[in-house]
Design a protein around this motif. Structure first.
Motif, PDB file in Angstrom:
ATOM      1  N   VAL A  43      -3.839  -2.793 -11.920  1.00  0.00           N
ATOM      2  CA  VAL A  43      -4.867  -3.769 -11.579  1.00  0.00           C
ATOM      3  C   VAL A  43      -4.694  -4.132 -10.110  1.00  0.00           C
ATOM      4  N   LEU A  44      -5.736  -3.945  -9.303  1.00  0.00           N
ATOM      5  CA  LEU A  44      -5.691  -4.326  -7.896  1.00  0.00           C
ATOM      6  C   LEU A  44      -6.398  -5.663  -7.749  1.00  0.00           C
ATOM      7  N   HIS A  45      -5.625  -6.716  -7.504  1.00  0.00           N
ATOM      8  CA  HIS A  45      -6.171  -8.062  -7.324  1.00  0.00           C
ATOM      9  C   HIS A  45      -6.524  -8.253  -5.863  1.00  0.00           C
ATOM     10  N   SER A  46      -7.791  -8.543  -5.598  1.00  0.00           N
ATOM     11  CA  SER A  46      -8.320  -8.747  -4.251  1.00  0.00           C
ATOM     12  C   SER A  46      -8.046  -7.539  -3.361  1.00  0.00           C
ATOM     13  N   PRO A  47      -8.722  -6.418  -3.635  1.00  0.00           N
ATOM     14  CA  PRO A  47      -8.506  -5.220  -2.822  1.00  0.00           C
ATOM     15  C   PRO A  47      -8.712  -5.484  -1.337  1.00  0.00           C
ATOM     16  N   VAL A  48      -7.869  -4.863  -0.522  1.00  0.00           N
ATOM     17  CA  VAL A  48      -7.985  -4.932   0.935  1.00  0.00           C
ATOM     18  C   VAL A  48      -8.377  -3.551   1.443  1.00  0.00           C
ATOM     19  N   ALA A  49      -8.534  -3.414   2.756  1.00  0.00           N
ATOM     20  CA  ALA A  49      -8.789  -2.097   3.332  1.00  0.00           C
ATOM     21  C   ALA A  49      -7.556  -1.227   3.105  1.00  0.00           C
ATOM     22  N   LEU A  50      -7.757  -0.033   2.581  1.00  0.00           N
ATOM     23  CA  LEU A  50      -6.642   0.820   2.173  1.00  0.00           C
ATOM     24  C   LEU A  50      -6.665   2.130   2.946  1.00  0.00           C
ATOM     25  N   ASP A  51      -5.586   2.399   3.696  1.00  0.00           N
ATOM     26  CA  ASP A  51      -5.538   3.671   4.406  1.00  0.00           C
ATOM     27  C   ASP A  51      -5.128   4.786   3.438  1.00  0.00           C
TER      28      ASP A  51
END
Length: 229
Positions: A43-51
């Motif tokens: 589960v990704l809580h509050s996804p951010v920019a992901l390289d």
């Protein structure tokens, strides 16, 4: 704009964080995504920019099962996360589509939503303009919140320290005074506090500020909200 230097940090069994930054109106702010492991996947809580490296690191941990937008303000990178992980469930707060437009295959979080059966519980602070839902990850004893608690400390940048000192969230976990003006109905606060208080919380991970590690973590969260009840 987000920081390109990214590294997953393991905090506990089945629990990782990714600290990054964003820039808004010329000011840099801290931002954190939390990764929770369940039997069904991550589960990704509050996804951010992901390289690319972080996306590969996440895939090496397991399938991305859920993208979780916790409130009406933590959605900046949600569409990008959907592009990277198109098979993940997308859980969003009521009203988010009205704010940002269509979110493909999304589910609105309600009291009956099952995030991860028996592994993650949730509670929504009703009657508040953020419409935020917090998660409790049983395996790691972790409460995850976006904006319902801040904890800014000396390691944060100068601008952030000035701002969060001004709103009463520097030096110790606290709730920004402006939440008072976002509360439309106080009747939802006590049941929300009771839900959090029923969980054996030993850690609070928020999207902004130093993580709280304490046996009485649930009490810290509840006490911070008590003056608004």
């Amino acid at each position: 704009m987000s920081n390109s230097a990214q590294e997953l940090r393991k905090l506990d069994e089945g629990l990782w964080t990714l600290d990054t930054t964003f820039t808004r109106l010329g000011c840099k702010g801290s931002l954190r995504m939390t990764v929770l492991e369940t039997a069904a996947g991550l589960v990704l809580h509050s996804p951010v920019a992901l390289d690319k490296d972080v996306r590969n690191a996440l895939r090496s941990l397991g399938e991305i099962a859920v993208l979780f937008a916790p409130n009406l303000f933590h959605h900046m990178y949600l569409h990008a996360a959907q592009d990277h992980f198109p098979n993940a469930r997308v859980l969003v707060p009521k009203g988010l589509e009205r704010k940002i437009g269509k979110i493909a295959n999304s589910e609105i979080v309600t009291d009956k939503t099952v995030v991860a059966d028996g592994e993650i519980e949730h509670a929504t602070l009703s009657g508040h303009d953020l419409n935020e839902t917090v998660l409790f990850h049983r395996r790691s004893g972790t409460l995850v919140t976006a904006d319902l608690l801040y904890n800014y400390q000396p390691e944060h940048n100068f601008t952030e320290k000035l701002f969060f000192r001004a709103i009463g969230c520097y030096g110790a976990p606290g709730v920004a005074f402006y939440h008072r003006y976002a509360i439309r109905d106080k009747s939802g606060i006590v049941p929300f506090q009771e839900a959090v208080g029923s969980w054996p919380v030993k850690r609070i991970v928020m999207c902004h500020g130093r993580i709280v590690e304490a046996p009485e973590a649930a009490g810290i969260f509840m006490s911070a909200w008590q003056r608004f009840a």
